[in-house]
Design a protein around this motif. Structure first.
Motif, PDB file in Angstrom:
ATOM      1  N   UNK A 280       0.852  -1.199   0.000  1.00  0.00           N
ATOM      2  CA  UNK A 280       0.000   0.000   0.000  1.00  0.00           C
ATOM      3  C   UNK A 280       0.885   1.245   0.000  1.00  0.00           C
ATOM      4  N   UNK A 281       1.494   1.545  -1.147  1.00  0.00           N
ATOM      5  CA  UNK A 281       2.468   2.637  -1.212  1.00  0.00           C
ATOM      6  C   UNK A 281       1.856   3.994  -0.897  1.00  0.00           C
ATOM      7  N   UNK A 282       0.559   4.170  -1.174  1.00  0.00           N
ATOM      8  CA  UNK A 282      -0.081   5.469  -0.936  1.00  0.00           C
ATOM      9  C   UNK A 282      -0.269   5.743   0.554  1.00  0.00           C
TER      10      UNK A 282
ATOM     11  N   UNK B 231       6.509  12.032   7.213  1.00  0.00           N
ATOM     12  CA  UNK B 231       6.100  12.116   5.807  1.00  0.00           C
ATOM     13  C   UNK B 231       5.094  13.240   5.561  1.00  0.00           C
ATOM     14  N   UNK B 232       5.055  14.234   6.449  1.00  0.00           N
ATOM     15  CA  UNK B 232       4.082  15.326   6.285  1.00  0.00           C
ATOM     16  C   UNK B 232       4.386  16.189   5.058  1.00  0.00           C
ATOM     17  N   UNK B 233       5.651  16.239   4.649  1.00  0.00           N
ATOM     18  CA  UNK B 233       5.998  16.956   3.420  1.00  0.00           C
ATOM     19  C   UNK B 233       6.070  15.961   2.266  1.00  0.00           C
ATOM     20  N   UNK B 234       5.808  16.448   1.064  1.00  0.00           N
ATOM     21  CA  UNK B 234       5.824  15.570  -0.108  1.00  0.00           C
ATOM     22  C   UNK B 234       7.218  14.975  -0.327  1.00  0.00           C
ATOM     23  N   UNK B 235       8.251  15.777  -0.067  1.00  0.00           N
ATOM     24  CA  UNK B 235       9.625  15.303  -0.253  1.00  0.00           C
ATOM     25  C   UNK B 235       9.933  14.131   0.671  1.00  0.00           C
ATOM     26  N   UNK B 236       9.554  14.255   1.943  1.00  0.00           N
ATOM     27  CA  UNK B 236       9.817  13.173   2.889  1.00  0.00           C
ATOM     28  C   UNK B 236       8.987  11.928   2.602  1.00  0.00           C
ATOM     29  N   UNK B 237       7.763  12.156   2.115  1.00  0.00           N
ATOM     30  CA  UNK B 237       6.922  11.012   1.754  1.00  0.00           C
ATOM     31  C   UNK B 237       7.582  10.199   0.639  1.00  0.00           C
TER      32      UNK B 237
END
Length: 349
Positions: free
Chosen positions: A188-190, A223-229
């Motif tokens: 579940x990558x999302x 993972x709150x930022x897109x980069x960290x996610x």
């Protein structure tokens, strides 16, 4: 010459305790690859070394547990069992097959360097250590499950009953919910951050000794930022590339400490997290701990002195004697304490 090399290279992995080795040899000389019953083994061992029936039951159980004996239902009486010994050649062949799946030191270091290059100094390196630890316990759970499942089938359980039995916590180092095994989360990558957060909470509840390891790790915040996610997704894929089932604890432990040293150079100098191993090794050699003695580190950091004390006794006296050593560590920083707990487990202590 090749066969001699193979046997000597894997002798530690196929070696049985002396008392069990002696009895295996007696039984092998009597039966070799033929099947036999309990009463046959009792007769032989009683004749040769005066073992009682109760002792023979223990011997067969230990041989089975170590993988040297196969057990099946007796076709003449379903309440009884028949046995067949596995040859040394069969055991060695199996070990070589397993060794082909083992990661080398170079492979595990290359994997961790990829992870290190990915995060650099942008995010907390603790997430690499937690993911490494999580992958290890998840992969090991699957191996423990397969072994318990096969044994349950041999005991006469149906496939469904054997699957349920093999999930029992008594067969595993840690009690993991099947839905939170690494491969099930990875699908579940999302929702990786949510899945890992749920998994850490569930596992900490089932395994109180892991509470300190997991309670300060927040994948959702991470993972709150897109980069960290995206970094998390890539880290998961990096660790998914290789199974950690059969990685040597020494190799995996060295890799773990490589991360500590790589990402905390200043802390290493200060000794808060990582004291140079040369310093600890000298101290341990001076102390020269023995089996049955206690080693106490009042500011244990990531556990280096405890680990090297254990390894010192293991090198001098063997693993069984090292298990008789008492290790005590004290640490004020809960995050560092978590690093120590993971470090000890990854070193198979």
């Amino acid at each position: 010459m090749l066969n001699t090399y193979i046997i000597s290279a894997n002798m530690e992995e196929i070696k049985l305790p002396n008392w069990l080795e002696k009895r295996y040899s007696i039984l092998w000389n009597a039966f070799q690859n033929s099947t036999f019953r309990m009463e046959d083994a009792v007769e032989i061992l009683d004749e040769k070394i005066k073992d009682s029936k109760d002792q023979v039951a223990v011997i067969l159980s230990e041989l089975r547990r170590n993988g040297w004996l196969k057990v099946e239902f007796d076709p003449e009486d379903a309440r009884k069992r028949i046995y067949r010994l596995r040859s040394r050649e069969e055991i060695i062949s199996e070990i070589l097959s397993v060794n082909q799946n083992k990661l080398t030191r170079g492979e595990i270091e290359a994997l961790l360097k990829k992870a290190a290059d990915l995060i650099r100094t942008r995010v907390d390196y603790t997430f690499i250590l937690v993911l490494l630890f999580y992958k290890r316990i998840s992969d090991k759970w699957e191996i423990e499950y397969e072994k318990a499942y096969k044994e349950a089938l041999e005991d006469g359980l149906s496939e469904e009953e054997a699957r349920e039995e093999a999930k029992s916590s008594i067969y595993h180092d840690f009690d993991l919910p099947e839905e939170y095994l690494w491969e099930n989360i990875r699908k579940d990558t999302a929702r990786l951050p949510e899945k890992f957060s749920q998994a850490l909470k569930a596992i900490a509840e089932r395994n109180p000794e892991l509470k300190d390891v997991f309670e300060n790790i927040d994948f959702i915040q991470f993972a709150s930022s897109r980069e960290n996610a995206e970094i998390l997704r890539q880290l998961v894929e990096i660790f998914s590339a290789k199974p950690l089932h059969y990685v040597s604890p020494d190799i995996l432990g060295d890799a773990y400490e490589w991360i500590l040293h790589y990402f905390a150079p200043q802390k290493a100098k200060e000794g808060e997290v990582y004291t140079p191993r040369e310093v600890i090794k000298l101290l341990v050699e001076i102390l020269d701990p023995k089996p049955g003695e206690s080693v106490y580190d009042p500011a244990c950091g990531s556990g280096g002195m405890l680990i090297l004390s254990y390894k010192h006794v293991e090198n001098e006296h063997g693993k069984e004697e090292a298990e008789k050593l008492f290790l005590f560590g004290q640490e004020a920083n809960y995050k560092t304490l978590a690093l120590a707990r993971m470090n000890l487990y990854i070193h198979d202590i």
